[in-house]
Design an enzyme around this catalytic site. Structure first.
Site, PDB file in Angstrom:
ATOM      1  N   GLY A 176       0.811  -1.206   0.000  1.00 11.39           N
ATOM      2  CA  GLY A 176       0.000   0.000   0.000  1.00 11.39           C
ATOM      3  C   GLY A 176       0.845   1.257   0.000  1.00 11.39           C
ATOM      4  N   ASP A 177       1.899   1.274   0.798  1.00 12.72           N
ATOM      5  CA  ASP A 177       2.811   2.415   0.817  1.00 12.72           C
ATOM      6  C   ASP A 177       3.483   2.587  -0.538  1.00 12.72           C
ATOM      7  OD1 ASP A 177       2.994   3.362   3.750  1.00 12.72           O
ATOM      8  OD2 ASP A 177       3.200   1.205   3.923  1.00 12.72           O
ATOM      9  N   ALA A 178       3.924   1.466  -1.131  1.00 10.33           N
ATOM     10  CA  ALA A 178       4.628   1.537  -2.408  1.00 10.33           C
ATOM     11  C   ALA A 178       3.722   2.078  -3.507  1.00 10.33           C
ATOM     12  CB  ALA A 178       5.171   0.160  -2.782  1.00 10.33           C
ATOM     13  N   ALA A 180       1.138   4.072  -3.159  1.00 11.33           N
ATOM     14  CA  ALA A 180       0.947   5.502  -2.927  1.00 11.33           C
ATOM     15  C   ALA A 180       2.176   6.290  -3.378  1.00 11.33           C
ATOM     16  CB  ALA A 180       0.663   5.760  -1.449  1.00 11.33           C
ATOM     17  N   SER A 181       3.360   5.767  -3.102  1.00  9.31           N
ATOM     18  CA  SER A 181       4.588   6.444  -3.510  1.00  9.31           C
ATOM     19  C   SER A 181       4.666   6.586  -5.020  1.00  9.31           C
ATOM     20  CB  SER A 181       5.804   5.672  -3.007  1.00  9.31           C
ATOM     21  OG  SER A 181       5.834   5.620  -1.603  1.00  9.31           O
TER      22      SER A 181
END
Length: 409
Positions: A176-178, A180-181
């Site tokens: 999820g973080d990746a 968004a990045s």
């Protein structure tokens, strides 16, 4: 400082001359900053005096995370206590001639520190600010804490991941973080293009790129929402296959490994059936298109599974490659480490830590033909560049010493 890494000489980097101030910690913000640093931007990573927590996550070598070395390569580390007015002044000065500021704090935190976009853009109208958060800068959930796992859950990804008779599962990664990045990097590049080219009216002006983790995940959900809206059909967990696309599944081989086979195109399906000795199915009119195959998915999966169970994974892969049927063994890190394709594409790079320890790290993605990215150095020591960067921004030795005495840096 880690040893500079040799690599084939490039003709320059596409983001050379771009200055990025990275204020984020852990995953989403720093992962975005990594892309800029790999392709030539000067990325100044602002860390609290105790360091980014990622320095201590997962497997450590002499007290430092191996993840840290990869996530923060080519960045400059400057320690600043953002809770102190003097520390906030440091960031404002650094941001005066920056192109991009990246932050992934809870909405309102930057404003509390006097580092909101309006404040920074008043002195630098061309600034682009990437704001990564769980739920975005607006809406009723904006103040809620949100990590990548929450974004994966509320964005719909977790609901469709796993087997139908078991609870939803997560990949053992911060996907999820990746996601968004990646959306953030794309947004920043669009904003920079608009600033530099503009529409004749707003050229030269920066803007805010607002990325919510749940929205980045939701953006990957294909047509699932529209299917629900029009047909009230909710895409569910299906294990290792793909709803309505047949055959596309994971099959067990004789040696206990798993191979993914994707033969859902009509011509590829025929080739697969023939190579596994089922020419009768290849010529079956009811299986000539995907709609017909979808109705007999279990039958086809059983037929393919019976065939793969009679051979080892390498043999299955060889036969399918010869027949031009898309396939791939499910790789572990051990498989990746020795794979010829990874090695040929320079996706495994040999580096050396400052104590001389050799370390293999992932290569650079994407690959640009004329201005490729590179690894110049690994994740820096805490505060390694503080004095140099501050001096470059007009701080005298006496001022730097004073800031350090007051624990602002």
């Amino acid at each position: 400082m880690t040893e500079p890494l040799s690599h084939a000489a490039a003709q320059g980097k596409p983001l050379h001359g771009l200055k990025v101030i990275e204020l984020g910690q852990l995953i989403a913000g720093p992962f975005a900053g990594k892309f800029f640093s790999e392709f030539g931007a000067e990325v100044i990573k602002i860390e609290p005096p105790e360091g980014d927590p990622l320095r201590k996550w997962r497997k450590l070598h002499q007290g430092t995370s191996l993840w840290w070395y990869v996530q923060n390569r080519n960045k400059k580390s400057v320690t600043v206590d953002l809770r102190l007015p003097e520390g906030q002044d440091v960031v404002r000065r650094l941001a005066r001639d920056a192109d991009v500021v990246i932050e992934n704090f809870r909405p309102g935190t930057m404003e509390k520190w006097g580092l909101g976009y309006d404040r920074l853009a008043a002195e630098n109208p061309g600034l682009v600010m990437l704001r990564l958060s769980g739920f975005g800068q607006t809406g009723p959930y904006r103040d809620q804490a949100g990590f990548g796992a929450i974004g994966e859950s509320m964005g719909g990804l977790r609901y469709v991941t796993g087997f139908p008779d078991r609870p939803p599962v997560r990949p053992n990664l911060s996907i999820g973080d990746a996601l968004a990045s990646l959306h953030g990097v794309i947004g920043v590049l669009m904003a920079l293009h608009h600033r530099n080219v503009g529409d004749g009216r707003s050229s030269g002006k920066g803007q805010v790129v607002d990325v919510a983790l749940y929205e980045a995940v939701f953006n990957m959900m294909e047509g699932a929402f529209s299917e629900y809206d029009l047909f009230r059909e909710s895409r569910e967990r299906t294990g290792s296959n793909l709803t309505g696309i047949v055959p596309s599944n994971t099959y067990l081989t004789r040696d206990g490994q798993h191979v993914v086979i994707g033969a859902n195109a009509d011509s590829i399906f025929k080739r697969l059936m023939k190579v596994i000795g089922r020419a009768d199915l290849a010529e079956d009119p009811s299986l000539a298109d995907n709609a017909g195959r979808a109705g007999r998915a279990d039958e086809l999966d059983a037929v393919i599974g019976e065939w793969t169970a009679q051979a080892d994974a390498d043999e299955v892969v060889r036969i399918l490659n010869d027949a031009k049927v898309p396939n791939g063994k499910i790789y572990s890190m051990a498989d990746i480490a020795r794979d010829a394709q990874y090695l040929a594409r320079d996706m495994i790079r040999q580096v050396r830590l400052k104590d001389g320890t050799p370390l293999k790290v992932p290569g650079i993605v994407p690959k640009l033909s004329t201005t490729p990215g590179n690894i110049e150095w690994l994740g820096p020591e805490l505060g390694e560049h503080t004095d140099t960067v501050l001096a470059q921004h007009g701080y005298s030795g006496t001022e730097i010493a004073g800031l350090r005495e007051r624990r602002a840096i």
